[in-house]
Scaffold this active site. Structure first.
Site, PDB file in Angstrom:
ATOM      1  N   LEU C  65      79.057  46.013  44.690  1.00  0.00           N
ATOM      2  CA  LEU C  65      80.419  46.150  45.216  1.00  0.00           C
ATOM      3  C   LEU C  65      80.611  45.279  46.458  1.00  0.00           C
ATOM      4  O   LEU C  65      79.632  44.779  47.029  1.00  0.00           O
ATOM      5  CB  LEU C  65      80.694  47.617  45.537  1.00  0.00           C
ATOM      6  CG  LEU C  65      80.559  48.574  44.317  1.00  0.00           C
ATOM      7  CD1 LEU C  65      80.728  50.011  44.750  1.00  0.00           C
ATOM      8  CD2 LEU C  65      81.593  48.222  43.248  1.00  0.00           C
ATOM      9  N   PRO C  66      81.872  45.094  46.896  1.00  0.00           N
ATOM     10  CA  PRO C  66      82.124  44.124  47.981  1.00  0.00           C
ATOM     11  C   PRO C  66      81.590  44.508  49.356  1.00  0.00           C
ATOM     12  O   PRO C  66      81.088  43.644  50.081  1.00  0.00           O
ATOM     13  CB  PRO C  66      83.665  44.026  48.028  1.00  0.00           C
ATOM     14  CG  PRO C  66      84.135  44.526  46.712  1.00  0.00           C
ATOM     15  CD  PRO C  66      83.128  45.537  46.262  1.00  0.00           C
ATOM     16  N   THR C  96      75.736  43.949  49.204  1.00  0.00           N
ATOM     17  CA  THR C  96      75.314  43.607  50.561  1.00  0.00           C
ATOM     18  C   THR C  96      76.160  44.408  51.538  1.00  0.00           C
ATOM     19  O   THR C  96      77.371  44.181  51.650  1.00  0.00           O
ATOM     20  CB  THR C  96      75.482  42.101  50.814  1.00  0.00           C
ATOM     21  OG1 THR C  96      74.545  41.404  49.984  1.00  0.00           O
ATOM     22  CG2 THR C  96      75.179  41.761  52.271  1.00  0.00           C
ATOM     23  N   LYS C 171      67.899  41.118  54.239  1.00  0.00           N
ATOM     24  CA  LYS C 171      68.931  40.167  53.824  1.00  0.00           C
ATOM     25  C   LYS C 171      69.753  39.699  55.025  1.00  0.00           C
ATOM     26  O   LYS C 171      70.082  38.508  55.146  1.00  0.00           O
ATOM     27  CB  LYS C 171      69.854  40.766  52.774  1.00  0.00           C
ATOM     28  CG  LYS C 171      70.950  39.770  52.427  1.00  0.00           C
ATOM     29  CD  LYS C 171      71.582  39.884  51.097  1.00  0.00           C
ATOM     30  CE  LYS C 171      72.528  38.691  50.916  1.00  0.00           C
ATOM     31  NZ  LYS C 171      73.577  38.965  49.926  1.00  0.00           N
ATOM     32  N   LYS C 246      81.071  37.407  56.543  1.00  0.00           N
ATOM     33  CA  LYS C 246      80.815  38.850  56.387  1.00  0.00           C
ATOM     34  C   LYS C 246      79.351  39.169  56.719  1.00  0.00           C
ATOM     35  O   LYS C 246      79.057  40.096  57.477  1.00  0.00           O
ATOM     36  CB  LYS C 246      81.128  39.280  54.937  1.00  0.00           C
ATOM     37  CG  LYS C 246      80.765  40.728  54.622  1.00  0.00           C
ATOM     38  CD  LYS C 246      80.651  40.961  53.114  1.00  0.00           C
ATOM     39  CE  LYS C 246      79.763  42.166  52.809  1.00  0.00           C
ATOM     40  NZ  LYS C 246      79.352  42.234  51.398  1.00  0.00           N
TER      41      LYS C 246
END
Lengths: 297, 297, 297, 297
Positions: C65-66, C96, C171, C246
């Site tokens: 998902l975003p 992420t 990450k 982001k």
């Protein structure tokens, strides 16, 4: 009456020379652009054929040129102007150049018995026209006293920054700080407005609080906050971004030479370089607001 | 006479409460540190047993706490203080906290008919003691008018920044700018001195020129330039670096939420974090001068 | 055979789900965009009516998902998906998101006896299509072993970064470093070319020297240096600048929470924000080259 | 057999000269420090009385000096070495100096019919000792071909970067990028570890992912991650911070001259200057880790 030779009649030099004429100083003038010389001649100056001609019989020589290389090329070398200036003459070198370059010209003048002052200005074209420039002066205190009436015809504040080159150094330090607080002001304005604050209210609160600075007093970068700023006129007029980038470059050169750490000053230079790349070099330096957000968007 | 409950008697809260007592306001006080409460009781305050006791019969509640989580924990939740405050009471939340946190408390107060203002201060412990603080106020204009006499007993400038949360936002923007120009000033001072300028002369030239700012007026970071600054007293007193880092963190949180670009503000935060890592968190925030050079070296 | 529920069929999720189908896994799928579900149904998946329907009888649930809020909203709360998933089920949360958000979902899953792994990917849409993604996994080592065959159908490198949230943290750290070296590479490419170096020669020298990095190996930001990079195709395709912004935002959030100093990471975020403001958010993140100079100019 | 004159037997020059001796080249050597010359004489070199003596009958002259001013002072001027070198001789100028300085020496050599190459190295003292240096060469391709056997006795990779000065330019660009990714790596390592990641695990994940770079391959700045790095030996050995600061200064000089924007490169310089001020100039450049956190704390 003190006879003045004025060399370099650009955006700054022309109105400065005009104020000297108004104050009654006999003036000979030279510039590579004949129109500028003709214009000043129409107002009472003697149009010199070249720089050498201009300094004939001058008591005071003033130069206002774009960069270090023009100044060195004017004064130094076998055919440089210093060789044509009589000992005892006062030279006011008002260009904004590298402190090291200023020292080089000082040294050459000193050997010839010529009194030289590095005297860069701040205040922009508006200050030049109004005769309210600030002069930051490097060189002997006695020479500054002799020069004071001439400076006063062109400016309001005359600071003695220290010995040879100190005027340039003070200007480099001041303009680096100015750029940092212009960018800092633009960031805080954009941050507040993006979160719902009224730009005029925010500007006024910071102006009167510990964030207060010259930018908030006179030169707010947010369009519409102050009626007369470049920001309220599409960032036209004022002090061009490319000139601020030049001054920030001089600051970095100076920092390199002394091993100084100036992270904010360095970042300021590189942000102005980004602006120049976007074609905004001729806009007033408050256009840095556009990197962070401004009302037109 | 307006009865006031004051919660949080730390470095800022204690002198603020004292000024209210001096102005004649009946005051009940609470802090987790009994000594602070006892001290104020000795000067005429009622020592409350706890926060709930403090707000009994209060017309105005003032809180001055370290961070968002303390404020949320004080007011919100089933047993939060808002449940014990009568509708119509005026709450002046003077802590420096996240704008979003302030909005949350505003909303909860609004549902209960309690008038709340976020009213962070600037001016430091000196301003708190002298009663010359600046209040940046968010919330209804009428509530601000009701609160004005209380603010005036503690401060000099009272700004209405806008609706709920606007006081915190204005402070975040102001303090980010303050940090940027403190660092910028420190860089330019070090750059000039490393190249031979006298620090006092340079400071004075920039103060009167376009580099002028609040730091140069009152708070020069170079030791010896001003007698009464923290810089001239081994960076003791004043506003601690770790508090400036906290405020810069709030600025970055706010910038993240709105997608704002603040390169100078971000760099300021990370430079202060470097200082904290070097054990300088309790020193005045002008100690950032030490990163770039200062006379002791 | 392991039955998989796949939720979130965007640019990354769709090709990942496809690779699971190709590997023979029975798959039910859900997305808010019916076309995406229909497309996958045409390739053999079961089109679920909603997320709750998708996880019926699933042995493994995968979500892609975003952002944090979508993930929290999917799994948590009274009607959250975790309440509909049988204990013993394996959940692979591949979005992420903020490490703290990942920990929150981990905790909720743990209470219900559900094995959850945070497993963000790197490799972009190309890696998703080719089944060569890298998974950075946080959670119990045994759960990772159970999940390995599923990961292997979608990716090539599977790293166990540590306990709950460690996948997201790894990450965040990796992508912050990637952004810093993308910008650093772009700066050095522009600097060399502006001074007369051939971009291909410079790129090759740095690639084989101590400046070598992943960007120089696979993703040179200078148009024409590598045929297949986004830079050579008007910065189309690849990994969008707004997604890098982001990720850099997540890094700054993480740094704020731990009081970490990341001056380069912070500057990277604010430079990407400048790019976004210039309308380049949908371009590949190597478009940062345009801030510093690129051949088209 | 090609006779070589070697001038400058410092940390780099001495082991480089040694490798030439081992390869069988007849060698005359000069340095201002007599001990260094004596040491090399003990290994088979001819101890020259001065630089002019050293280049007598030499087919190839190699210089390895600290900075631009030493190189200009060695070769240029009325008594400069170029005046004593026979046309047709090959000069390999291996110092790391300003590209503009290199061009000046090139020009002077060209006028005298001397083949000069600017050939700065990377690989550090370890590479110099092992004979695995990288040479980045500027100048005529034919001269490089003549020089190749000499380079190969000292290094592994020999790159032709372009015309006069291109070797220096390539090195400046490479080392700027190296510094940026060293700092970026140190930031991400500290960020991950502060949030609970194992430094070895994080280092390995990033190394194999899109954050991969030369620093992660060979030179991790976190103590203990790699046994043989300076970081694991109190940051001793390796490439000194003050030399990296010098190279970053050359990069900023170059950027100033071309009007290039290098925000990361500029920030890197100023962070290294902060380190130098803290007395860490002689430590390996990976000591920048200490600004952001490291295990000793």
């Amino acid at each position: 009456m003190t006879r003045i030779a004025f060399i370099g009649l650009g955006h700054m030099g022309l109105p400065m020379a005009r104020n000297l004429l108004k104050a009654g100083f006999p003036l000979s003038a030279h510039d590579l652009v004949p129109e500028a010389v003709a214009q000043l001649a129409g107002e009472g100056a003697r149009a010199a054929n070249d720089a050498h001609d201009a300094v004939q019989d001058a008591d005071v020589v003033i130069s206002m040129l774009p960069a270090s290389r023009h100044v060195e090329s004017l004064y130094l070398g076998d055919d440089g102007l210093l060789a044509y200036i009589a000992p005892g003459t006062l030279v006011l070198e008002c260009s904004t150049i590298a402190p090291d370059s200023a020292k080089k010209v000082h040294q050459a003048a000193g050997k010839l018995g010529i009194d030289l002052l590095d005297a860069p200005v701040s205040g922009g074209t508006a200050g030049a026209a109004a005769g309210t420039l600030t002069f930051m002066v490097g060189g002997a205190a006695e020479a500054l006293e002799k020069a004071r009436p001439v400076f006063q015809a062109m400016g309001k504040n005359i600071f003695h920054a220290g010995p040879a080159g100190a005027g340039q150094l003070a200007k480099v330090c001041n303009n680096q700080l100015l750029a940092v607080q212009m960018i800092g002001t633009a960031e805080s304005m954009a941050l507040g407005v993006a979160n719902g604050l009224d730009p005029r209210v925010l500007a006024e609160i910071m102006r009167q609080s510990s964030g207060g600075n010259w930018v908030l007093e006179r030169y707010n970068p947010w369009p519409g906050v102050m009626e007369t700023t470049p920001a309220s006129h599409d960032y036209e007029g004022g002090f061009m971004s490319e000139l601020m980038a030049k001054d920030l470059g001089l600051a970095q050169e100076t920092a390199l030479a002394s091993g100084s750490s100036t992270p904010m000053g360095g970042l300021a230079l590189h942000l102005y370089r980004v602006l120049l790349r976007q074609g905004l070099g001729k806009k007033d330096f408050s256009v840095v607001q556009s990197l962070f957000g401004a009302p037109e968007e």
